[in-house]
Design an enzyme around this catalytic site. Structure first.
Site, PDB file in Angstrom:
ATOM      1  N   TYR A  81     -14.607  -2.902   9.955  1.00 16.99           N
ATOM      2  CA  TYR A  81     -13.149  -2.224   9.842  1.00 16.99           C
ATOM      3  C   TYR A  81     -12.131  -2.256  11.122  1.00 16.99           C
ATOM      4  CZ  TYR A  81      -9.501   1.275   9.714  1.00 16.99           C
ATOM      5  OH  TYR A  81      -8.250   1.734   9.506  1.00 16.99           O
ATOM      6  N   SER A  94       0.000   5.329  -2.271  1.00 16.53           N
ATOM      7  CA  SER A  94      -0.413   6.490  -1.758  1.00 16.53           C
ATOM      8  C   SER A  94      -0.426   6.567  -0.067  1.00 16.53           C
ATOM      9  CB  SER A  94      -1.965   6.616  -2.221  1.00 16.53           C
ATOM     10  OG  SER A  94      -2.772   5.672  -1.636  1.00 16.53           O
ATOM     11  N   GLY A  95      -0.821   7.875   0.412  1.00 16.74           N
ATOM     12  CA  GLY A  95      -0.941   7.815   1.738  1.00 16.74           C
ATOM     13  C   GLY A  95       0.166   7.605   2.699  1.00 16.74           C
ATOM     14  N   GLY A 130       0.719  -1.310  -0.007  1.00 19.26           N
ATOM     15  CA  GLY A 130       0.166   0.120  -0.105  1.00 19.26           C
ATOM     16  C   GLY A 130       0.754   1.325  -0.115  1.00 19.26           C
TER      17      GLY A 130
HETATM   18  N1  LIG Z   1      -5.671   7.723   7.292  1.00 18.92           N
HETATM   19  C1  LIG Z   1      -5.929   7.324   8.486  1.00 18.92           C
HETATM   20  O1  LIG Z   1      -6.484   8.275   9.142  1.00 18.92           O
HETATM   21  C2  LIG Z   1      -5.528   6.047   9.036  1.00 18.92           C
HETATM   22  C3  LIG Z   1      -5.896   6.100  10.546  1.00 18.92           C
HETATM   23  C4  LIG Z   1      -5.759   4.650  10.979  1.00 18.92           C
HETATM   24  C5  LIG Z   1      -5.367   3.526  10.297  1.00 18.92           C
HETATM   25  N2  LIG Z   1      -4.975   3.898   8.902  1.00 18.92           N
HETATM   26  C6  LIG Z   1      -4.569   2.565   8.292  1.00 18.92           C
HETATM   27  O2  LIG Z   1      -3.417   3.055   7.478  1.00 18.92           O
HETATM   28  C7  LIG Z   1      -3.192   2.275   6.211  1.00 18.92           C
HETATM   29  C8  LIG Z   1      -2.913   3.062   5.001  1.00 18.92           C
HETATM   30  O3  LIG Z   1      -3.895   3.896   4.600  1.00 18.92           O
HETATM   31  P1  LIG Z   1      -3.907   5.155   4.217  1.00 18.92           P
HETATM   32  O4  LIG Z   1      -4.623   6.219   4.958  1.00 18.92           O
HETATM   33  O5  LIG Z   1      -2.502   5.582   3.725  1.00 18.92           O
HETATM   34  O6  LIG Z   1      -4.840   5.183   2.758  1.00 18.92           O
HETATM   35  P2  LIG Z   1      -4.573   5.560   1.381  1.00 18.92           P
HETATM   36  O7  LIG Z   1      -3.783   6.571   0.988  1.00 18.92           O
HETATM   37  O8  LIG Z   1      -6.065   5.051   0.918  1.00 18.92           O
HETATM   38  O9  LIG Z   1      -3.757   4.080   0.856  1.00 18.92           O
HETATM   39  C9  LIG Z   1      -3.967   2.738   0.940  1.00 18.92           C
HETATM   40  C10 LIG Z   1      -3.063   2.063   0.210  1.00 18.92           C
HETATM   41  O10 LIG Z   1      -3.597   0.537   0.392  1.00 18.92           O
HETATM   42  C11 LIG Z   1      -3.434   0.131  -0.968  1.00 18.92           C
HETATM   43  N3  LIG Z   1      -4.727  -0.972  -1.026  1.00 18.92           N
HETATM   44  C12 LIG Z   1      -6.182  -0.574  -1.035  1.00 18.92           C
HETATM   45  N4  LIG Z   1      -6.756  -1.474  -1.240  1.00 18.92           N
HETATM   46  C13 LIG Z   1      -6.001  -2.472  -1.771  1.00 18.92           C
HETATM   47  C14 LIG Z   1      -6.182  -3.601  -2.394  1.00 18.92           C
HETATM   48  N5  LIG Z   1      -7.572  -4.176  -2.427  1.00 18.92           N
HETATM   49  N6  LIG Z   1      -5.111  -4.429  -2.913  1.00 18.92           N
HETATM   50  C15 LIG Z   1      -3.921  -3.899  -2.665  1.00 18.92           C
HETATM   51  N7  LIG Z   1      -3.608  -2.810  -2.164  1.00 18.92           N
HETATM   52  C16 LIG Z   1      -4.583  -1.917  -1.799  1.00 18.92           C
HETATM   53  C17 LIG Z   1      -3.549   1.410  -2.083  1.00 18.92           C
HETATM   54  O11 LIG Z   1      -3.280   1.079  -3.352  1.00 18.92           O
HETATM   55  P3  LIG Z   1      -3.814   0.989  -4.614  1.00 18.92           P
HETATM   56  O12 LIG Z   1      -4.727   2.317  -4.412  1.00 18.92           O
HETATM   57  O13 LIG Z   1      -2.792   1.284  -5.664  1.00 18.92           O
HETATM   58  O14 LIG Z   1      -4.487  -0.307  -4.759  1.00 18.92           O
HETATM   59  C18 LIG Z   1      -2.923   2.511  -1.277  1.00 18.92           C
HETATM   60  O15 LIG Z   1      -1.434   2.232  -1.806  1.00 18.92           O
HETATM   61  C19 LIG Z   1      -4.318   1.433   6.148  1.00 18.92           C
HETATM   62  O16 LIG Z   1      -4.198  -0.007   6.743  1.00 18.92           O
HETATM   63  C20 LIG Z   1      -5.548   2.060   6.974  1.00 18.92           C
HETATM   64  O17 LIG Z   1      -6.444   1.105   7.716  1.00 18.92           O
HETATM   65  C21 LIG Z   1      -5.341   4.874   8.408  1.00 18.92           C
END
Ligand SMILES: NC(=O)c1ccc[n+]([C@@H]2O[C@H](COP(=O)([O-])OP(=O)(O)OC[C@H]3O[C@@H](n4cnc5c(N)ncnc54)[C@H](OP(=O)(O)O)[C@@H]3O)[C@@H](O)[C@H]2O)c1
Length: 311
Positions: free
Chosen positions: A177, A29-30, A26
């Protein structure tokens, strides 16, 4: 103005990771992207993962402009278990030894449904896919490798409902989730326990990155999370820092757990680069054992923790 390099906030900007290989799932992005770029600036070879080929190529191009010792994109959809196995095979063919495996890919998937393999979607993508990837990559992990898993504060709202894992009609939305993020903590603790019992020096830790207003995750989260996160992000930093962060801040603990020479913990749950006590449910050893066995059963894998035999 705050430095937007996670390695600075994580106090590892002086660490030299050259010669190390890091896989961040992942990282198109992010948080994952910010962490991947940080590992690259520290000199590691970085393996970028996601589904979006263009976004993957863009992160590889960004890494090539850093001190990274190479960067390669691997595409795999975590909603398809055969793609996860393929990813592990491709990574194993690409590298002799993996020093950091960051299980970060995931998100909030409000539409529920099932994965290609009939597993409740959020549980399948957020827990079962990293479980399978870690299992497949165990023989490729370096002797003192680090497995880092992105969990969430939301794990505190979760409970394990083992009956719902094949039934997409139940447990969708936020509850599912929260359950998947609880599974991330239970998996980390059980992995650490089993690695220790197997006499391996590989560590496993997980963390909460903060609630990040600009992330894809928060954009997709249910009301009132996006509104609250945006409102809280306007409040002065020291008051809200444990909860609301920038993407770069969110990547700090991942980078700390992957790179800090000071880290001597395994099985820990971290926030802001500090170990914290996870929820009572997350500390239940019996549930952690059961989750491991159920995960093996659902994924059709038997995890072998013995070290790879030296050739
Ligand atoms: N942002 C927050 O506030 C927050 C808070 C607590 C925990 N988290 C956790 O942090 C992690 C990253 O989140 P983020 O905030 O950085 O989100 P994000 O910007 O939406 O990034 C998500 C990443 O996961 C990949 N991904 C999503 N679905 C996928 C799938 N089916 N198969 C393969 N890759 C997949 C996406 O890649 P593609 O789009 O290229 O598939 C992207 O690189 C997650 O585990 C989330 O639960 C986030």
């Amino acid at each position: 103005m705050a430095d937007d390099r996670p390695e600075v906030g994580a106090d590892v900007a002086d660490v030299d990771l050259s010669g190390q290989t890091v896989l961040v799932t992942g990282s198109t992005s992010g948080i994952g992207r910010a962490a991947a770029l940080a590992f690259g600036r520290l000199g590691a070879e970085v393996l970028v993962h996601g589904r979006d080929e263009d976004a993957g190529a863009a992160v590889v191009a960004e890494l090539e402009a850093t001190d990274a010792d190479g960067a390669t994109f691997f595409a795999a959809d975590f909603a398809d278990r055969s793609a996860v196995h393929r990813l592990a095979e491709e990574v194993t063919a690409h590298t002799d030894e993996l020093d950091v495996l960051a299980n970060n890919a995931g998100g909030y998937f409000p539409n529920g449904g099932t994965t290609e393999d009939g597993i409740a979607f959020t549980f399948g993508v957020n827990h079962l896919a990293p479980f399978v990837l870690t299992a497949d990559l165990l023989p490729t992990l370096a002797a003192e490798a680090r497995v880092v898993t992105t969990s969430s504060l939301a794990h505190r709202q979760g409970g394990m409902d083992f009956e719902s894992l094949r039934t997409p009609e139940t447990g969708q939305g936020w509850g599912e989730y929260a359950q998947s993020k609880l599974a991330n903590v239970l998996f980390t603790r059980e992995l650490a326990r089993r690695l220790d019992a197997a006499g391996r020096d590989v560590t496993a830790n997980c963390f909460h990155p903060g609630a990040i207003p600009g992330s894809g995750f928060v954009r997709n989260a249910p009301f009132p999370i996006p509104t609250l996160t945006r409102a809280l992000s306007a409040v002065p930093d020291p008051l809200t820092r444990p909860f609301v962060t920038t993407v770069s801040d969110g990547a700090e603990t991942l980078v700390y757990l992957g790179a800090s020479p000071e880290l001597d913990t395994s099985g820990g749950y971290f926030t802001n680069c500090r170990e914290r006590r996870p929820s009572l449910a997350a500390r239940d050893e019996e549930t952690a054992r059961r989750l491991w066995e159920v995960s093996e059963d659902l994924a059709g894998v038997e995890v072998d923790l013995s070290p790879a035999i030296e050739q």
